[in-house]
Design a protein around this motif. Structure first.
Motif, PDB file in Angstrom:
ATOM      1  N   GLY A  73      42.173  70.271  31.017  1.00 40.13           N
ATOM      2  CA  GLY A  73      41.243  69.276  31.517  1.00 40.13           C
ATOM      3  C   GLY A  73      40.970  69.368  32.994  1.00 40.13           C
ATOM      4  O   GLY A  73      40.100  68.653  33.510  1.00 40.13           O
ATOM      5  N   HIS A  74      41.689  70.241  33.696  1.00 43.22           N
ATOM      6  CA  HIS A  74      41.489  70.422  35.130  1.00 43.22           C
ATOM      7  C   HIS A  74      40.607  71.643  35.383  1.00 43.22           C
ATOM      8  O   HIS A  74      40.736  72.662  34.702  1.00 43.22           O
ATOM      9  CB  HIS A  74      42.826  70.625  35.843  1.00 43.22           C
ATOM     10  CG  HIS A  74      43.732  69.431  35.823  1.00 43.22           C
ATOM     11  ND1 HIS A  74      43.717  68.476  36.810  1.00 43.22           N
ATOM     12  CD2 HIS A  74      44.671  69.031  34.934  1.00 43.22           C
ATOM     13  CE1 HIS A  74      44.616  67.551  36.535  1.00 43.22           C
ATOM     14  NE2 HIS A  74      45.215  67.866  35.394  1.00 43.22           N
ATOM     15  N   SER A  75      39.746  71.546  36.382  1.00 44.22           N
ATOM     16  CA  SER A  75      38.886  72.672  36.726  1.00 44.22           C
ATOM     17  C   SER A  75      39.482  73.528  37.833  1.00 44.22           C
ATOM     18  O   SER A  75      38.865  74.513  38.259  1.00 44.22           O
ATOM     19  CB  SER A  75      37.507  72.160  37.167  1.00 44.22           C
ATOM     20  OG  SER A  75      37.616  71.334  38.316  1.00 44.22           O
ATOM     21  N   PHE A  76      40.694  73.174  38.279  1.00 44.61           N
ATOM     22  CA  PHE A  76      41.310  73.883  39.402  1.00 44.61           C
ATOM     23  C   PHE A  76      42.820  73.687  39.314  1.00 44.61           C
ATOM     24  O   PHE A  76      43.277  72.644  38.844  1.00 44.61           O
ATOM     25  CB  PHE A  76      40.784  73.290  40.723  1.00 44.61           C
ATOM     26  CG  PHE A  76      40.874  74.223  41.904  1.00 44.61           C
ATOM     27  CD1 PHE A  76      39.810  75.073  42.212  1.00 44.61           C
ATOM     28  CD2 PHE A  76      42.000  74.253  42.709  1.00 44.61           C
ATOM     29  CE1 PHE A  76      39.882  75.922  43.304  1.00 44.61           C
ATOM     30  CE2 PHE A  76      42.078  75.100  43.800  1.00 44.61           C
ATOM     31  CZ  PHE A  76      41.010  75.941  44.096  1.00 44.61           C
ATOM     32  N   PRO A  77      43.644  74.650  39.728  1.00 47.27           N
ATOM     33  CA  PRO A  77      45.092  74.439  39.775  1.00 47.27           C
ATOM     34  C   PRO A  77      45.429  73.364  40.803  1.00 47.27           C
ATOM     35  O   PRO A  77      45.128  73.527  41.990  1.00 47.27           O
ATOM     36  CB  PRO A  77      45.652  75.804  40.196  1.00 47.27           C
ATOM     37  CG  PRO A  77      44.563  76.784  39.894  1.00 47.27           C
ATOM     38  CD  PRO A  77      43.278  76.041  40.125  1.00 47.27           C
ATOM     39  N   ARG A  78      46.046  72.269  40.368  1.00 47.14           N
ATOM     40  CA  ARG A  78      46.374  71.190  41.300  1.00 47.14           C
ATOM     41  C   ARG A  78      47.624  70.414  40.901  1.00 47.14           C
ATOM     42  O   ARG A  78      47.931  69.381  41.489  1.00 47.14           O
ATOM     43  CB  ARG A  78      45.192  70.222  41.440  1.00 47.14           C
ATOM     44  CG  ARG A  78      44.769  69.509  40.160  1.00 47.14           C
ATOM     45  CD  ARG A  78      43.730  68.433  40.442  1.00 47.14           C
ATOM     46  NE  ARG A  78      42.455  68.995  40.799  1.00 47.14           N
ATOM     47  CZ  ARG A  78      41.412  69.122  39.951  1.00 47.14           C
ATOM     48  NH1 ARG A  78      41.538  68.753  38.692  1.00 47.14           N
ATOM     49  NH2 ARG A  78      40.271  69.623  40.372  1.00 47.14           N
ATOM     50  N   THR A  79      48.369  70.914  39.909  1.00 47.73           N
ATOM     51  CA  THR A  79      49.571  70.206  39.469  1.00 47.73           C
ATOM     52  C   THR A  79      50.792  70.846  40.108  1.00 47.73           C
ATOM     53  O   THR A  79      51.141  71.985  39.807  1.00 47.73           O
ATOM     54  CB  THR A  79      49.676  70.218  37.937  1.00 47.73           C
ATOM     55  OG1 THR A  79      48.452  69.738  37.372  1.00 47.73           O
ATOM     56  CG2 THR A  79      50.817  69.325  37.481  1.00 47.73           C
ATOM     57  N   HIS A  80      51.438  70.105  41.007  1.00 48.59           N
ATOM     58  CA  HIS A  80      52.517  70.619  41.848  1.00 48.59           C
ATOM     59  C   HIS A  80      53.890  70.361  41.243  1.00 48.59           C
ATOM     60  O   HIS A  80      54.148  69.293  40.698  1.00 48.59           O
ATOM     61  CB  HIS A  80      52.465  69.945  43.226  1.00 48.59           C
ATOM     62  CG  HIS A  80      51.200  70.183  43.996  1.00 48.59           C
ATOM     63  ND1 HIS A  80      49.957  69.763  43.549  1.00 48.59           N
ATOM     64  CD2 HIS A  80      50.982  70.780  45.204  1.00 48.59           C
ATOM     65  CE1 HIS A  80      49.036  70.092  44.442  1.00 48.59           C
ATOM     66  NE2 HIS A  80      49.630  70.711  45.448  1.00 48.59           N
ATOM     67  N   ARG A  81      54.762  71.337  41.373  1.00 45.75           N
ATOM     68  CA  ARG A  81      56.159  71.178  40.994  1.00 45.75           C
ATOM     69  C   ARG A  81      57.003  72.049  41.919  1.00 45.75           C
ATOM     70  O   ARG A  81      56.472  72.867  42.677  1.00 45.75           O
ATOM     71  CB  ARG A  81      56.391  71.570  39.535  1.00 45.75           C
ATOM     72  CG  ARG A  81      56.227  73.043  39.209  1.00 45.75           C
ATOM     73  CD  ARG A  81      56.465  73.297  37.713  1.00 45.75           C
ATOM     74  NE  ARG A  81      56.597  74.714  37.398  1.00 45.75           N
ATOM     75  CZ  ARG A  81      55.600  75.536  37.117  1.00 45.75           C
ATOM     76  NH1 ARG A  81      54.353  75.075  37.122  1.00 45.75           N
ATOM     77  NH2 ARG A  81      55.826  76.817  36.819  1.00 45.75           N
ATOM     78  N   GLY A  82      58.322  71.898  41.839  1.00 45.13           N
ATOM     79  CA  GLY A  82      59.210  72.667  42.692  1.00 45.13           C
ATOM     80  C   GLY A  82      59.523  74.039  42.121  1.00 45.13           C
ATOM     81  O   GLY A  82      59.308  74.300  40.935  1.00 45.13           O
ATOM     82  N   ALA A  83      60.052  74.910  42.959  1.00 47.67           N
ATOM     83  CA  ALA A  83      60.389  76.266  42.537  1.00 47.67           C
ATOM     84  C   ALA A  83      61.767  76.339  41.886  1.00 47.67           C
ATOM     85  O   ALA A  83      62.101  77.338  41.252  1.00 47.67           O
ATOM     86  CB  ALA A  83      60.346  77.210  43.739  1.00 47.67           C
ATOM     87  N   GLY A  84      62.561  75.276  42.007  1.00 49.01           N
ATOM     88  CA  GLY A  84      63.911  75.280  41.449  1.00 49.01           C
ATOM     89  C   GLY A  84      63.948  74.859  39.994  1.00 49.01           C
ATOM     90  O   GLY A  84      62.921  74.757  39.332  1.00 49.01           O
ATOM     91  N   LYS A  85      65.148  74.593  39.496  1.00 48.63           N
ATOM     92  CA  LYS A  85      65.332  74.268  38.088  1.00 48.63           C
ATOM     93  C   LYS A  85      65.221  72.769  37.786  1.00 48.63           C
ATOM     94  O   LYS A  85      65.130  72.372  36.622  1.00 48.63           O
ATOM     95  CB  LYS A  85      66.696  74.784  37.613  1.00 48.63           C
ATOM     96  CG  LYS A  85      66.782  76.311  37.547  1.00 48.63           C
ATOM     97  CD  LYS A  85      68.092  76.750  36.938  1.00 48.63           C
ATOM     98  CE  LYS A  85      68.147  78.272  36.781  1.00 48.63           C
ATOM     99  NZ  LYS A  85      67.108  78.784  35.855  1.00 48.63           N
TER     100      LYS A  85
END
Length: 485
Positions: free
Chosen positions: A138-150
């Motif tokens: 449903g998104h037209s662009f990458p914009r969902t942020h998360r961390g690089a860890g576990k």
């Protein structure tokens, strides 16, 4: 003599507070409640947080796909080029956006326009890693942020804010305490009545109130049955518990979109307990990073569509409901090594829980081999996708062979999120039936309605909690200080 405390706030600023400061009552310890509490403490205001569960964190602790924000410096492409979040959210809201359009526009604008600031607040002032960005359905662009860890993003945010709050003398948390009444002896809300597990006598907590009590997706025999009886028998990703909106309607709150229930298209069917009505969510990012959905070895939908569209496509398929079990479907979620590499913390956890298995394409059957070969060609840019999917995440399997490694799970739709709730203003004020704010009462998070409409975009739940949690914290602070407009 006034007792003065020097405290370190979540933003590492120093605030002088006195024992004469009034207390704000925050009900609910998910991300919305914790954000509101953190904001209040940063103003030197005492917070009494009440949580009905034995442990704080709510459903926010389970959130694993991430938090939306745009434009941010963490997104790919030219800096700050994503200007489509507002439009995507309105499109996701569907036809209901045309009703109470002014109110919805105000809420959506607040959500999206303050999203980048919410990300920065989490990163810069609270030290939370949100450096990995994915594009969800449903998104037209990458914009969902998360961390690089576990650590999943929801757990990271909740634990960080909670740890900071617990270090402040201005913060008091009571768990296993259920609010039974909002006190409104006049035109202004003055507190709540609550009772704690193991006690027989209700207590009162006095002060203005912020409700952050969550939705009613686990209230199968109560509010869910009342507003959506057609969903009877569906599994849920929510623990069974009653909805809390009636506490607010008793004091005049207006409800909106109560029939708008989000069915998440992918929740795991646990091979060890397939008939369990409470399901574990298969995170949205699995599809965002390239995951593909199969029914009897064939694709049937663009996996990057909104949750509503994907769910509708699944429920048009023949159900596989067993006698005495929940209504569910037998759909396979298939990932390749590229998806694994970019979502290994999630997938390793699912493998450990037995919800996903590592296999080869040969085990999926002839139809699946042909389907995945076509999908891989589209992902590599060698052919157009038959379902018009445009984003393939990190899928890297291009030369499909029978011994190609894949990660497979069985998933089904489940009740996940309630878009309806009490109507709020852009300031988070709970609005009454006449359209006027109820003084001394604010709400944030899933307990509210009007922010999402017919569909919530993945990643906007945590965002709603942070944006409106900060808003109501600021507004309650002004109220306590006598600075409200």
């Amino acid at each position: 003599m006034l007792l003065r405390h020097l405290i370190s706030t979540p933003s590492s600023r120093f605030i002088m507070a006195t024992s004469k400061d009034k207390t704000v009552i925050v009900v609910g310890s998910g991300l919305a409640g914790l954000t509101a509490a953190s904001t209040l403490v940063s103003h030197g205001i005492c917070v009494h947080l009440l949580e009905r569960a034995a442990k704080p964190g709510g459903n926010s602790m389970k959130a694993s796909s991430g938090i939306n924000g745009a434009p941010t410096k963490y997104q790919p492409g030219p800096p700050f080029s994503d200007t489509f979040f507002h439009a995507d959210t309105i499109r996701s809201a569907g036809s209901v956006f045309q009703t109470m359009k002014k109110e919805r526009e105000s809420l959506i604008s607040t959500l999206t326009n303050q999203s980048a600031e919410a990300i920065e607040w989490l990163v810069e002032e609270n030290g939370i890693d949100l450096s990995v960005v994915a594009q969800l359905g449903g998104h037209s662009f990458p914009r969902t942020h998360r961390g690089a860890g576990k650590t999943p993003p929801g757990a990271s945010m909740v634990s960080t804010l909670l740890t900071s709050l617990k270090s402040s003398p201005l913060f008091h948390l009571d768990t296993s305490c259920t609010v039974t009444k909002v006190l409104k002896p006049s035109s202004v809300v003055s507190g709540v009545e609550y009772i704690c597990t193991g006690e027989k006598t209700p207590k009162k907590a006095l002060g203005p109130v912020i409700s952050a009590t969550g939705g009613f997706g686990g209230d199968a025999n109560g509010m869910l049955a009342q507003y959506r009886p057609d969903l009877a028998g569906f599994p849920s990703t929510n623990d069974p518990r009653p909805g809390s909106q009636p506490l607010l309607t008793v004091v005049g709150a207006q409800l909106l979109d109560m029939e708008q229930i989000q069915i998440h298209p992918t929740s795991f069917i646990d091979p060890a307990n397939p008939l369990n009505p409470v399901k574990f969510l298969a995170a949205e990012l699995l599809r965002g990073e390239g995951g593909v959905l199969l029914f009897q070895g064939k694709r049937f939908v663009d996996e990057m569509q909104t949750r509503k569209v994907v769910t509708d496509a699944i429920t048009r398929l023949p159900a596989q409901t067993a006698e005495g079990g929940p209504r569910q479907w037998d759909v396979q979620l298939v990932l390749d090594e590229g998806v694994y590499e970019n979502a290994s913390s999630h997938i390793d956890f699912y493998l450990w829980k037995g919800l996903m298995r590592k296999s080869t394409i040969a085990d999926l059957g002839t139809a699946a081999f042909s389907t995945l070969r076509d999908y891989a060609a589209a992902a590599a840019g060698h052919a157009s996708d038959s379902f018009n999917r445009e984003s393939f995440g990190h899928w890297k399997l291009h030369a499909v062979k029978e011994d190609s490694v894949v990660y497979v799970s069985t998933v089904t739709p489940a009740v996940h999120f309630t878009m309806g709730g009490v109507l709020i203003s852009e300031k988070g004020e709970v609005v009454d039936e006449s359209g006027k704010p109820i003084r001394g009462l604010w709400a944030a998070g899933e307990v509210t309605g009007g922010v999402h409409g017919e569909n919530r975009l993945g990643g906007s739940s945590l965002l709603e909690c942070v944006v409106f949690g900060r808003v109501v914290g600021e507004q309650a602070a002004k109220f306590v200080k006598g600075e409200e407009e």
